[in-house]
Scaffold this motif. Structure first.
Motif, PDB file in Angstrom:
ATOM      1  N   LEU A 278       6.924  -6.486  10.729  1.00  0.00           N
ATOM      2  CA  LEU A 278       6.654  -5.267   9.957  1.00  0.00           C
ATOM      3  C   LEU A 278       7.376  -4.076  10.594  1.00  0.00           C
ATOM      4  CD1 LEU A 278       5.200  -3.706   7.724  1.00  0.00           C
ATOM      5  CD2 LEU A 278       3.197  -3.574   9.249  1.00  0.00           C
TER       6      LEU A 278
ATOM      7  N   PRO B 105      -0.167 -10.315   3.291  1.00  0.00           N
ATOM      8  CA  PRO B 105       1.081  -9.730   3.813  1.00  0.00           C
ATOM      9  C   PRO B 105       1.942 -10.709   4.609  1.00  0.00           C
ATOM     10  CG  PRO B 105      -0.738  -8.216   4.147  1.00  0.00           C
ATOM     11  CD  PRO B 105      -1.337  -9.533   3.702  1.00  0.00           C
TER      12      PRO B 105
ATOM     13  N   ALA C 266      11.028  -4.245   9.721  1.00  0.00           N
ATOM     14  CA  ALA C 266      11.271  -3.843   8.331  1.00  0.00           C
ATOM     15  C   ALA C 266      11.134  -2.325   8.174  1.00  0.00           C
ATOM     16  CB  ALA C 266      10.307  -4.565   7.402  1.00  0.00           C
TER      17      ALA C 266
ATOM     18  N   TYR D 216       1.101  -7.315  -7.326  1.00  0.00           N
ATOM     19  CA  TYR D 216       1.461  -7.877  -6.035  1.00  0.00           C
ATOM     20  C   TYR D 216       1.885  -9.338  -6.171  1.00  0.00           C
ATOM     21  CZ  TYR D 216      -0.659  -3.707  -4.041  1.00  0.00           C
ATOM     22  OH  TYR D 216      -0.968  -2.421  -3.711  1.00  0.00           O
TER      23      TYR D 216
ATOM     24  N   HIS E  43       5.328 -11.990   3.554  1.00  0.00           N
ATOM     25  CA  HIS E  43       6.511 -11.137   3.696  1.00  0.00           C
ATOM     26  C   HIS E  43       6.792 -10.742   5.143  1.00  0.00           C
ATOM     27  CE1 HIS E  43       6.650 -10.709  -0.659  1.00  0.00           C
ATOM     28  NE2 HIS E  43       5.338 -10.518  -0.615  1.00  0.00           N
ATOM     29  N   PHE E  44       5.742 -10.683   5.976  1.00  0.00           N
ATOM     30  CA  PHE E  44       5.880 -10.263   7.376  1.00  0.00           C
ATOM     31  C   PHE E  44       5.103 -11.248   8.240  1.00  0.00           C
ATOM     32  CE2 PHE E  44       5.748  -6.547   4.594  1.00  0.00           C
ATOM     33  CZ  PHE E  44       7.024  -6.049   4.800  1.00  0.00           C
TER      34      PHE E  44
ATOM     35  N   ARG F 130       5.417  -6.633  -0.844  1.00  0.00           N
ATOM     36  CA  ARG F 130       6.233  -6.230   0.304  1.00  0.00           C
ATOM     37  C   ARG F 130       6.454  -4.718   0.309  1.00  0.00           C
ATOM     38  NH1 ARG F 130      11.229  -5.313   2.603  1.00  0.00           N
ATOM     39  NH2 ARG F 130      11.601  -6.527   4.504  1.00  0.00           N
TER      40      ARG F 130
ATOM     41  N   LEU G  17       4.977  -1.870   3.001  1.00  0.00           N
ATOM     42  CA  LEU G  17       5.829  -0.911   3.714  1.00  0.00           C
ATOM     43  C   LEU G  17       5.398   0.526   3.438  1.00  0.00           C
ATOM     44  CD1 LEU G  17       9.337  -2.577   3.324  1.00  0.00           C
ATOM     45  CD2 LEU G  17       8.044  -2.261   5.446  1.00  0.00           C
TER      46      LEU G  17
END
Length: 197
Positions: free
Chosen positions: A59, A49, A62, A8, A52-53, A14, A18
């Motif tokens: 989220l 997280p 994405a 990670y 990335h979000f 990311r 997802l």
């Protein structure tokens, strides 16, 4: 540090978020989805997280982009070998119905919610790519005189609305998946009567 945590830190978080988010959607629906819960499931800090979000809406955006991209791959595969217009519409309809009935919660994220303005362009590109083949199918059929004149995207939305309605019936249990597959040719035949010049 575990191998998983190390991966990670090298940029896989990311994708992992997802993947886990889709699993949660499939298992429990949109209400159960939280970045904190996904972080816990993945064994990372609750703040990880957010690199990335920025929030749950990001989220969802994405997930919608990923869903439309995957749907595009399904559409491309379904229409890779072209036949008659009816055959092609049946292939498109069956592929869309399979995707919709296999991914009902993801589909609701893709279609049934407002996406952020910042994600708008990326989502629009993914949608255009997903439906490029079906739109080209209708454009080609118009050029051959097989389909009524008009904006092929608008005609495509009409076709998609019929298929989405059938998928919704399957999701609600009103129609079984087995019944829906038997209905695809009838739905296409009905659509063709309306589309024919």
């Amino acid at each position: 540090m575990t191998e998983t945590m190390s991966r990670y830190h090298h940029g896989d978080l990311r994708a992992a978020v997802l993947r886990r988010a889709e699993e949660v959607l499939r298992e429990s629906g949109t209400d159960a989805l939280s970045l904190r819960g996904i972080a816990r499931d993945l064994g990372v800090s609750h703040a990880a997280p957010s690199a990335h979000f920025r929030d749950k809406n990001a989220l969802f955006d994405a997930l919608a982009v990923a869903g439309f991209r995957r749907l595009g791959e399904v559409m491309d595969a379904a229409l890779a070998t072209r036949g008659s217009l009816t055959d092609d519409l049946v292939a498109f309809a069956a592929a869309y119905l399979d995707f919709a009935t296999d991914n009902p919660a993801l589909l609701s994220v893709m279609f049934a919610r407002k996406h952020s303005e910042t994600a708008g362009a990326e989502i629009a590109e993914a949608v255009a790519a997903a439906f490029a083949h079906p739109t080209a199918l209708l454009t080609d059929a118009q050029a051959r005189g097989e389909v009524v004149d008009g904006d092929p995207e608008v005609i495509g939305i009409t076709v998609l609305a019929a298929l989405q309605g059938l998928a919704t019936f399957v999701g609600s249990g009103f129609v079984t998946p087995e019944q829906s597959h038997g209905m695809v040719e009838d739905v296409v035949a009905t659509l063709m009567r309306g589309l024919a010049r």
